[in-house]
Design a protein around this motif. Structure first.
Motif, PDB file in Angstrom:
ATOM      1  N   GLY A  34       0.829  -1.205   0.000  1.00 39.03           N
ATOM      2  CA  GLY A  34       0.000   0.000   0.000  1.00 39.03           C
ATOM      3  C   GLY A  34       0.862   1.252   0.000  1.00 39.03           C
ATOM      4  O   GLY A  34       1.984   1.241   0.508  1.00 39.03           O
ATOM      5  N   SER A  36       0.234   3.408   1.874  1.00 36.81           N
ATOM      6  CA  SER A  36       0.307   3.702   3.309  1.00 36.81           C
ATOM      7  C   SER A  36       1.751   3.599   3.793  1.00 36.81           C
ATOM      8  O   SER A  36       2.071   4.075   4.881  1.00 36.81           O
ATOM      9  CB  SER A  36      -0.582   2.734   4.095  1.00 36.81           C
ATOM     10  OG  SER A  36      -0.334   1.393   3.719  1.00 36.81           O
ATOM     11  N   GLU A 172     -13.201   1.581   1.483  1.00 37.54           N
ATOM     12  CA  GLU A 172     -12.589   2.106   2.715  1.00 37.54           C
ATOM     13  C   GLU A 172     -13.508   3.077   3.440  1.00 37.54           C
ATOM     14  O   GLU A 172     -14.017   4.032   2.855  1.00 37.54           O
ATOM     15  CB  GLU A 172     -11.245   2.792   2.383  1.00 37.54           C
ATOM     16  CG  GLU A 172     -10.573   3.341   3.645  1.00 37.54           C
ATOM     17  CD  GLU A 172      -9.096   3.687   3.469  1.00 37.54           C
ATOM     18  OE1 GLU A 172      -8.521   3.421   2.398  1.00 37.54           O
ATOM     19  OE2 GLU A 172      -8.528   4.232   4.444  1.00 37.54           O
TER      20      GLU A 172
END
Ligand code: KIV
Length: 273
Positions: A34, A36, A172
């Protein structure tokens, strides 16, 4: 044959070789590199600063672990929005470093991008609801789809992305009813994060699961506190070095019998001696 309806799909992020090994051994279905990683690994303020170079380096590291799980890599902010050619070129880069598929954040307005990349031979996972790359436009990292109007837009996003050829869709941080409705309506597996149980699978960020995130989101679940375990192990090592307990006799080795005397002679005798 689709996995939808047969078993819950388990997805977790990983960003490096040893983590990918452990995560894969745990038997997950999909490993997501990800974006992220910007916050979890690189200490950046958001995913907006993550580059193609960052993503490719970490995807390649995960690929070297040769996971049995499907390896999906996030296309970072700015890598697919400019034009179709650049989006395709960047998607191909991910397959070249070992990914099996890419993930693209965005709804209906990115359906053509998804269609083009899928047509070019790169499987795409969609991502709707809260799309963190658009957090500035969305008004922050907030729960999405609490009103019927916003919820209808997210359902349409998911349907358009599925119709464009995505093999799966991440949903999400939406109200749970929205994720449940999407899951009913699309033929591909939905993978939820913070959007409730009525989805085909779940995804969590590795660092949230193991307690290494500074600011975990409210929907994350921590299963172990690795931060404290690591801190305590390193503090123990520090104290053993300072007190002389480390290294123990079993962790260092001596020269051959008689060799030290010879060495000292070599080092300290003058040539005329
Ligand atoms: O970047 C990421 O880790 C993600 C997951 C939260 C789905 O997109």
């Amino acid at each position: 044959m689709s996995i939808k309806g047969k078993k819950k799909v388990v997805v977790v992020t990983a960003y490096d070789y040893p983590t990918a090994k452990a995560v894969d051994e745990a038997g997950v279905d999909i490993i997501l590199v990800g974006d992220s990683l910007g916050m979890t690994v690189l200490g950046l303020p958001s995913t907006l600063q993550v580059t193609m170079d960052d993503m490719l380096r970490h995807t390649a590291a995960v690929a070297r672990a040769e996971p049995k799980a499907l390896l999906v890599a996030d296309m970072p902010f700015g890598s697919f929005e400019i034009d179709d050619k650049e989006a395709m070129r960047n998607a191909v880069e991910f397959l070249r470093v070992g990914a099996d598929a890419v993930k693209i954040e965005g709804g209906s307005e990115y359906a053509d991008v998804v269609r083009n990349i899928v047509r070019g031979g790169v499987p795409v996972m969609g991502h709707v609801g809260l799309t963190p790359q658009m957090h500035k436009r969305l008004g922050g990292y907030r729960l999405m789809g609490r009103t019927a109007e916003e919820a209808a837009g997210i359902v349409r996003d998911a349907e358009d992305i599925a119709e464009a050829g995505a093999f799966s869709i991440v949903i999400e941080y939406t109200a749970s009813e929205v994720a449940a409705e999407i899951t009913k309506r699309v033929a591909v597996p939905t993978i939820c994060i913070g959007s409730g149980p009525n989805c085909d699978g779940q995804v969590l960020v590795f660092h949230d699961i193991v307690g290494l995130s500074a600011n975990p989101p409210p929907f994350a679940k921590q299963y172990v506190n690795l931060h404290d375990i690591i801190r305590d192990a390193i503090a123990k090592y520090r104290s053993e070095v300072e007190s002389g307990l480390f290294p123990e006799k079993s962790r260092y080795w001596k020269m051959k019998e008689g060799e030290l005397d010879r060495l000292l002679k070599m080092l300290y005798s003058r040539p005329e001696d």
